[in-house]
Design a protein around this motif. Structure first.
Motif, PDB file in Angstrom:
ATOM      1  N   THR A 161       0.564  -1.404   0.035  1.00  0.00           N
ATOM      2  CA  THR A 161       0.283   0.426   0.223  1.00  0.00           C
ATOM      3  C   THR A 161       0.649   1.150   0.033  1.00  0.00           C
ATOM      4  OG1 THR A 161      -1.830  -1.051   1.369  1.00  0.00           O
ATOM      5  CG2 THR A 161      -1.919   1.327   1.243  1.00  0.00           C
ATOM      6  N   GLY A 162       2.010   1.297   1.060  1.00  0.00           N
ATOM      7  CA  GLY A 162       3.173   2.663   0.611  1.00  0.00           C
ATOM      8  C   GLY A 162       3.453   2.430  -0.216  1.00  0.00           C
ATOM      9  N   LEU A 163       3.602   0.908  -0.791  1.00  0.00           N
ATOM     10  CA  LEU A 163       4.704   1.331  -2.521  1.00  0.00           C
ATOM     11  C   LEU A 163       3.882   1.426  -3.275  1.00  0.00           C
ATOM     12  CD1 LEU A 163       7.949   0.777  -3.658  1.00  0.00           C
ATOM     13  CD2 LEU A 163       6.438  -1.177  -4.266  1.00  0.00           C
ATOM     14  N   ALA A 164       2.502   1.227  -3.240  1.00  0.00           N
ATOM     15  CA  ALA A 164       2.128   1.717  -4.668  1.00  0.00           C
ATOM     16  C   ALA A 164       1.433   4.010  -4.508  1.00  0.00           C
ATOM     17  CB  ALA A 164      -0.003   1.472  -3.476  1.00  0.00           C
ATOM     18  N   LEU A 165       1.104   4.173  -3.149  1.00  0.00           N
ATOM     19  CA  LEU A 165       1.114   5.813  -2.940  1.00  0.00           C
ATOM     20  C   LEU A 165       2.489   6.253  -3.388  1.00  0.00           C
ATOM     21  CD1 LEU A 165       0.125   8.481  -1.683  1.00  0.00           C
ATOM     22  CD2 LEU A 165       1.100   7.518   0.866  1.00  0.00           C
ATOM     23  N   THR A 166       3.813   5.850  -2.825  1.00  0.00           N
ATOM     24  CA  THR A 166       5.454   6.200  -3.470  1.00  0.00           C
ATOM     25  C   THR A 166       4.713   6.260  -4.428  1.00  0.00           C
ATOM     26  OG1 THR A 166       5.860   5.302  -1.527  1.00  0.00           O
ATOM     27  CG2 THR A 166       7.265   5.823  -3.040  1.00  0.00           C
ATOM     28  N   PHE A 167       4.490   5.021  -6.193  1.00  0.00           N
ATOM     29  CA  PHE A 167       4.850   4.850  -7.243  1.00  0.00           C
ATOM     30  C   PHE A 167       3.584   6.485  -7.574  1.00  0.00           C
ATOM     31  CE2 PHE A 167       6.196   0.764  -7.025  1.00  0.00           C
ATOM     32  CZ  PHE A 167       8.058   0.948  -7.573  1.00  0.00           C
ATOM     33  N   PHE A 168       2.724   6.444  -6.946  1.00  0.00           N
ATOM     34  CA  PHE A 168       1.621   7.152  -7.409  1.00  0.00           C
ATOM     35  C   PHE A 168       2.243   9.104  -7.522  1.00  0.00           C
ATOM     36  CE2 PHE A 168      -2.406  10.419  -6.696  1.00  0.00           C
ATOM     37  CZ  PHE A 168      -2.638   9.658  -7.748  1.00  0.00           C
ATOM     38  N   LEU A 169       2.216   8.684  -6.333  1.00  0.00           N
ATOM     39  CA  LEU A 169       3.589  10.897  -5.885  1.00  0.00           C
ATOM     40  C   LEU A 169       4.596  10.743  -6.699  1.00  0.00           C
ATOM     41  CD1 LEU A 169       2.935  10.784  -2.372  1.00  0.00           C
ATOM     42  CD2 LEU A 169       1.465  11.372  -3.900  1.00  0.00           C
ATOM     43  N   TYR A 170       5.533   9.664  -6.777  1.00  0.00           N
ATOM     44  CA  TYR A 170       6.243  10.099  -8.204  1.00  0.00           C
ATOM     45  C   TYR A 170       6.123  10.131  -9.715  1.00  0.00           C
ATOM     46  CZ  TYR A 170      10.419   8.671 -10.989  1.00  0.00           C
ATOM     47  OH  TYR A 170      11.609   8.864 -11.488  1.00  0.00           O
TER      48      TYR A 170
ATOM     49  N   GLY B  68       5.320  13.609  -9.964  1.00  0.00           N
ATOM     50  CA  GLY B  68       6.375  14.458  -9.718  1.00  0.00           C
ATOM     51  C   GLY B  68       5.880  14.841  -8.758  1.00  0.00           C
ATOM     52  N   THR B  69       5.524  14.423  -7.697  1.00  0.00           N
ATOM     53  CA  THR B  69       5.361  15.359  -6.543  1.00  0.00           C
ATOM     54  C   THR B  69       6.847  15.184  -5.837  1.00  0.00           C
ATOM     55  OG1 THR B  69       2.638  14.240  -5.934  1.00  0.00           O
ATOM     56  CG2 THR B  69       4.939  15.192  -4.055  1.00  0.00           C
ATOM     57  N   ARG B  70       6.972  16.685  -5.531  1.00  0.00           N
ATOM     58  CA  ARG B  70       8.947  16.547  -4.830  1.00  0.00           C
ATOM     59  C   ARG B  70       8.426  15.687  -3.455  1.00  0.00           C
ATOM     60  NH1 ARG B  70      13.648  17.479  -7.323  1.00  0.00           N
ATOM     61  NH2 ARG B  70      12.851  19.052  -8.457  1.00  0.00           N
TER      62      ARG B  70
ATOM     63  N   ILE C  56       8.816  10.024  -2.165  1.00  0.00           N
ATOM     64  CA  ILE C  56       9.488   8.626  -1.260  1.00  0.00           C
ATOM     65  C   ILE C  56       9.364   9.173   0.088  1.00  0.00           C
ATOM     66  CG2 ILE C  56      11.921   7.449  -0.491  1.00  0.00           C
ATOM     67  CD1 ILE C  56      12.472   7.716  -3.606  1.00  0.00           C
ATOM     68  N   ILE C  57       9.328   9.985   0.974  1.00  0.00           N
ATOM     69  CA  ILE C  57      10.021  10.573   2.157  1.00  0.00           C
ATOM     70  C   ILE C  57       7.994  10.837   2.700  1.00  0.00           C
ATOM     71  CG2 ILE C  57       9.616  12.554   3.838  1.00  0.00           C
ATOM     72  CD1 ILE C  57      11.950  13.618   2.093  1.00  0.00           C
ATOM     73  N   ILE C  58       7.740  10.806   1.970  1.00  0.00           N
ATOM     74  CA  ILE C  58       6.023  11.140   2.088  1.00  0.00           C
ATOM     75  C   ILE C  58       5.140   9.445   2.234  1.00  0.00           C
ATOM     76  CG2 ILE C  58       3.893  11.121   1.343  1.00  0.00           C
ATOM     77  CD1 ILE C  58       4.577  13.688  -0.067  1.00  0.00           C
ATOM     78  N   GLY C  59       6.058   8.651   1.480  1.00  0.00           N
ATOM     79  CA  GLY C  59       5.250   6.962   1.258  1.00  0.00           C
ATOM     80  C   GLY C  59       6.795   6.398   2.328  1.00  0.00           C
ATOM     81  N   ILE C  60       7.569   6.507   2.806  1.00  0.00           N
ATOM     82  CA  ILE C  60       8.229   6.147   4.246  1.00  0.00           C
ATOM     83  C   ILE C  60       7.436   6.354   5.118  1.00  0.00           C
ATOM     84  CG2 ILE C  60      10.422   5.996   5.297  1.00  0.00           C
ATOM     85  CD1 ILE C  60      11.651   6.822   3.297  1.00  0.00           C
TER      86      ILE C  60
ATOM     87  N   VAL D 105      11.962   1.777  -5.463  1.00  0.00           N
ATOM     88  CA  VAL D 105      11.366   2.670  -5.886  1.00  0.00           C
ATOM     89  C   VAL D 105      12.250   3.231  -7.236  1.00  0.00           C
ATOM     90  CG1 VAL D 105      11.205   5.425  -6.524  1.00  0.00           C
ATOM     91  CG2 VAL D 105       9.411   3.539  -4.289  1.00  0.00           C
ATOM     92  N   VAL D 106      13.752   3.302  -5.792  1.00  0.00           N
ATOM     93  CA  VAL D 106      15.040   3.451  -6.826  1.00  0.00           C
ATOM     94  C   VAL D 106      15.836   2.772  -7.545  1.00  0.00           C
ATOM     95  CG1 VAL D 106      17.366   4.706  -6.244  1.00  0.00           C
ATOM     96  CG2 VAL D 106      15.679   4.923  -4.661  1.00  0.00           C
ATOM     97  N   GLY D 107      15.363   1.367  -7.187  1.00  0.00           N
ATOM     98  CA  GLY D 107      15.769   0.691  -7.979  1.00  0.00           C
ATOM     99  C   GLY D 107      15.100   0.233  -9.137  1.00  0.00           C
ATOM    100  N   ILE D 108      13.958   0.810  -9.646  1.00  0.00           N
ATOM    101  CA  ILE D 108      13.315   0.142 -10.697  1.00  0.00           C
ATOM    102  C   ILE D 108      14.212   1.612 -11.311  1.00  0.00           C
ATOM    103  CG2 ILE D 108      11.074   1.512 -12.039  1.00  0.00           C
ATOM    104  CD1 ILE D 108       9.718  -0.670  -9.899  1.00  0.00           C
TER     105      ILE D 108
END
Length: 478
Positions: free
Chosen positions: A191-200, A203-205, A208-212, A390-393
């Motif tokens: 769920t957190g990863l999906a949120l992070t990918f969505f924000l990334y 283009g949301t600055r 990654i922090i928000i996701g963590i 996220v960064v790995g991809i």
């Protein structure tokens, strides 16, 4: 010119097209991605380090303090001398080698092991000062340099997905998908990863922090509301201490006296002459693994930041190399294992970090963590590992620079990329690429294109593995 303008000019904000907000955000991102080392490094080293009169918790605390101080010094050198956005700390893998292989399996006293790390650091400082490390790294074959970033990317993906329990062990196929219906960690991580990918993707600055942080907070809320058991989504020791003793008591419970570790290091210096062969082999192994692990990390994260030149080299690489050399030397003196550049630095680089100011923010946050060592334990590790996925991809984009039609490039680059995650070692991936490159060149009649230095590098790796496997098999004992 005000202080703000002077600082911006010192770090070259205009040259790198960055600003305070971007660099600060990048620094916070990198810190959050690598802050787990404040908890994990003491947990690993405490398996080998015993201090008279100290409980296990107190031993972990003083090692955590040493971890933070060594990181701060190394990051300071990186920020002000190298002006690169890289974070440094005692290296994962290297700390496990220190604790389990050198101390526990081989029976080397932890005090002597610290002395070996210290000597390794001194050698690194000397080699870096004369440019020898830079020369050796520039010998890396071109396909290996361009493959390192993608190899680290797959490595990060593998580490992240495992910690998030999205990928789990399975007897029949070694690995399989984790069951989100059975694993709260997998469900919340995805769920957190999906949120992070969505924000990334939008283009949301600070995506990654928000996701963590969102994932970590959600884990605590679900625990405090009794939706899941205390040990499921939050670190159980942090939960017990916070709920039983209170937050203030938790923050005041740290043991800060690291003098026993310093005394142990001094005792280790006195043990060096007792068995010089054992000591030399331990120093050599630390040196070899750290050298190529750091080199691979620097090249990989630099590729993401666009810092490499047309030949795949990092300009003035001796400056960031000096940061890990100084950090390693100082870290050994105060009681921790080898300090190295962190692959998690790529998280901050992806957020736009381009200068040493990013590293400065990481260092300041590490220093502030001295006051909050127990609180750092409250951040679940699976939440921080969202950044690695996220960064790995993102780092997989490096495969586009590889000429897959050329067998030399395909084989050496392919081995570099795949061996890293499969053996959980950046150094092993580099070794596979470096050894295979001259052999494949020779096989297609292009041996003249291989420099003598590249042949020597390949032979050294073969020799290293011969010693390593002999020790593993018990053919060389101490």
């Amino acid at each position: 010119m005000g202080a703000s303008d002077t600082l911006a000019a010192y770090f070259g904000f205009d040259e790198h097209e960055t600003d305070y907000r971007t660099e600060t955000l990048a620094g916070v991102t990198t810190f959050l991605a690598m802050a787990y080392i404040i908890v994990v490094n003491p947990a690993i080293l405490a398996e080998a380090i015993t201090i008279d009169g100290y409980t296990d918790a107190q031993t972990r605390d003083v090692i955590a303090i040493a971890t933070i101080l060594a990181s701060v010094l190394a990051i300071g050198v990186m920020a002000f001398w190298a002006n690169r956005p890289f974070g440094l700390a005692p290296g994962m893998g290297l700390n496990a080698f220190f604790a389990f292989t050198v101390v526990i399996i081989l029976g080397v006293p932890w005090e002597l092991a610290l002395a070996a790390v210290f000597v390794e650091g001194i050698i690194f400082i000397a080699l870096t000062a004369v440019g020898a490390r830079k020369y050796i790294i520039e010998l890396f074959p071109e396909p290996v340099k361009f493959a390192v970033g993608a190899g680290i990317g797959v490595f990060l993906l593998f580490l992240g997905l495992q910690e998030m329990e999205v990928v789990v062990g399975y007897d029949a196929t070694l690995l399989t998908l984790g069951n989100v219906l059975e694993s709260p960690v997998a469900a919340l991580s995805l769920t957190g990863l999906a949120l992070t990918f969505f924000l990334y993707a939008r283009g949301t600055r600070g995506s990654i922090i928000i996701g963590i942080l969102t994932t970590a907070v959600a884990g605590w809320l679900l625990t405090l509301l009794d939706v899941v058991s205390p040990g499921s989504l939050v670190p159980e020791p942090a939960y017990d201490q916070a709920t039983n003793d209170g937050l203030l008591s938790m923050l005041l419970s740290v043991e800060y006296d690291i003098t026993p570790l310093i005394s142990g290091f001094i005792d280790g210096l006195g043990m060096m002459a007792d068995d010089p062969l054992v000591f030399a082999l331990v120093v050599f192994t630390f040196f070899f693994v750290d050298f190529f692990d750091t080199a691979g990390t620097l090249i990989g994260v630099s590729q993401i930041g666009g810092f490499l030149d047309d030949e795949g080299d990092l300009p003035e690489i001796e400056r960031p190399l000096m940061a890990d050399a100084v950090g390693t030397t100082f870290g050994a003196m105060i009681g921790t294992s080898t300090v190295t550049t962190y692959i998690e630095s790529s998280t901050g680089i992806e957020e736009g970090g381009r200068t040493g100011f990013t590293a400065l923010i990481v260092g300041v946050l590490f220093l502030s963590a001295l006051l909050f060592v127990p609180l750092m334990r409250a951040i679940p590790q699976y939440a921080t590992y969202i950044a690695l996925v996220v960064v790995g991809i993102i780092m997989l984009q490096g495969v586009a620079d590889i000429d897959w039609q050329d067998p030399v490039w395909a084989i050496s680059a392919g081995l570099t990329i795949t061996i890293m995650p499969l053996t959980a070692s950046i150094a092993n991936g580099l070794a596979a690429g470096i050894i295979s490159y001259p052999l494949i060149k020779a096989a297609i009649g292009e041996a003249r294109d291989v420099s003598p230095g590249q042949w020597v590098l390949a032979i050294l790796f073969v020799g290293y593995f011969a010693i390593y496997f002999a020790v593993e098999a018990g053919q060389i004992t101490f």
